[in-house]
Scaffold this active site. Structure first.
Site, short mmCIF file in Angstrom:
data_model
loop_
_atom_site.label_atom_id
_atom_site.label_comp_id
_atom_site.label_asym_id
_atom_site.label_seq_id
_atom_site.Cartn_x
_atom_site.Cartn_y
_atom_site.Cartn_z
N HIS A 37 -17.71 23.35 48.31
CA HIS A 37 -16.62 24.27 48.64
C HIS A 37 -16.85 24.93 50.01
O HIS A 37 -15.91 25.11 50.79
CB HIS A 37 -16.53 25.39 47.60
N GLN A 61 -3.68 22.97 34.53
CA GLN A 61 -4.29 21.66 34.77
C GLN A 61 -5.35 21.30 33.74
O GLN A 61 -6.06 20.30 33.91
CB GLN A 61 -4.82 21.56 36.19
N MET A 186 -21.62 17.02 44.38
CA MET A 186 -21.62 18.41 43.91
C MET A 186 -20.32 18.68 43.15
O MET A 186 -19.24 18.24 43.54
CB MET A 186 -21.76 19.36 45.08
O1 PAF Z 1 -9.84 20.94 43.08
C1 PAF Z 1 -9.71 22.02 42.48
O2 PAF Z 1 -10.63 22.83 42.36
C2 PAF Z 1 -8.37 22.35 41.85
O3 PAF Z 1 -7.78 21.21 41.29
C3 PAF Z 1 -7.39 23.05 42.82
C4 PAF Z 1 -7.01 22.15 43.99
C5 PAF Z 1 -8.03 24.31 43.35
C6 PAF Z 1 -6.11 23.43 42.08
O4 PAF Z 1 -6.36 24.29 41.02
#
Ligand code: PAF
Length: 287
Positions: A37, A61, A186
């Site tokens: 990230h 999701q 990761m």
């Molecule tokens: O990749 C992710 O962490 C998630 O799918 C995202 C793009 C933040 C959407 O919730």
């Protein structure tokens, strides 16, 4: 770095930056941040003046029985990591802020076709949840640039397709997967692995490399996929899919297609791991 939880406070900061003519990047995340990230934040910082990260564990999701409730929520540590990485603003909304009409009452964004294969076939509704939340975040932040990891290869393709289809005025940037020294991609879900599973986990990427090498050496993709699936099962993985696809549309490759990607998802204990590797069938090179 400022942290805001509501839309009015988010817009106040963004309006001031826009009025000053600053370029804005969005880095959407679900938190529990790791070096992958932070590489997205670094890529954003290299391109624009201001970086907005979001931390939101998006319920849309997750399917029934998936890890929505146990998904690690580590906002304090996430905020510290983002500040140290030079992020300028963190938006961490509640579910009520994001979906005031509830999970089922919210307008959804669906990318047909591409959302139904691979991870979409095993996780019905998953990508609809992803594209819905990302479209909402694009609407809220109106970024010049949005940055996503290539580890989620299909997700990145879907977001590019959504942005193109809906004429969203945002550049989508994909950032290469960050790996542990032993090759494991990761992921926040690596934390679900027991020590014994963690020791076995790098075999997923090794298997993808072997598969890519076999196809580049002339093996028929279906045969190589089968062998890789068997190899993963023998190593204690529960393979969901292992596929060689062409990069343009994730369809099965025709003999003349050279630009390919191998994608896999496999369970190891309770962790569902995904990974991918782009390669060129003609030259045999991995990207
Ligand atoms: O990749 C992710 O962490 C998630 O799918 C995202 C793009 C933040 C959407 O919730």
């Amino acid at each position: 770095m400022q942290t805001v939880h509501d839309i009015a406070a988010l817009r106040d900061s963004l309006d001031a930056w826009r009025a000053a003519g600053l370029g804005i990047a969005l880095v959407p995340t679900m938190g529990n941040l790791h070096a992958g990230h932070l590489a997205l934040v670094a890529a954003a910082r290299a391109r624009v003046d201001r970086v907005v990260a979001t931390v939101f564990v998006n319920p849309l999701q997750f399917g029934p029985g998936e890890d929505l409730d146990s998904y690690p929520r580590t906002l304090g540590a996430d905020a510290r990591h983002l500040a140290a990485a030079g992020c300028h603003l963190l938006f961490a909304p509640s579910e009520a802020v994001m979906y005031p009409r509830g999970r089922d009452g919210h307008t959804a964004v669906d990318v047909p076709g591409l959302s139904a294969v691979l991870c979409g076939a095993s996780r019905p509704g998953h990508f609809r949840g992803v594209t819905t939340v990302v479209a909402k975040l694009f609407g809220l932040v109106q970024p010049d640039l949005a940055v996503f990891g290539q580890k989620d290869y299909q997700q990145l393709m879907l977001i590019r397709r959504m942005a193109a289809d809906l004429s969203m005025d945002v550049e989508i940037l994909g950032v290469p997967t960050v790996r542990e020294p032993d090759g494991l991609a990761m992921s926040s879900r690596n934390g679900y692995l027991s020590p014994a599973e963690r020791a076995r986990a790098p075999a997923l990427f090794r298997t993808l490399r072997d598969l890519a090498a076999a196809v580049a050496a002339g093996a028929p993709p279906a045969r190589a996929e089968h062998d890789a699936t068997q190899a993963l099962s023998a190593l204690g993985f529960g393979p969901d899919y292992v596929r060689v696809r062409r990069r343009t549309d994730l369809a099965s490759p025709a003999p003349e297609d050279g630009a390919l990607v191998v994608l896999a998802a496999a369970y190891l204990g309770r962790a569902r791991l995904i990974d991918n590797l782009e390669f060129d069938r003609q030259t045999g090179t991995a990207d």
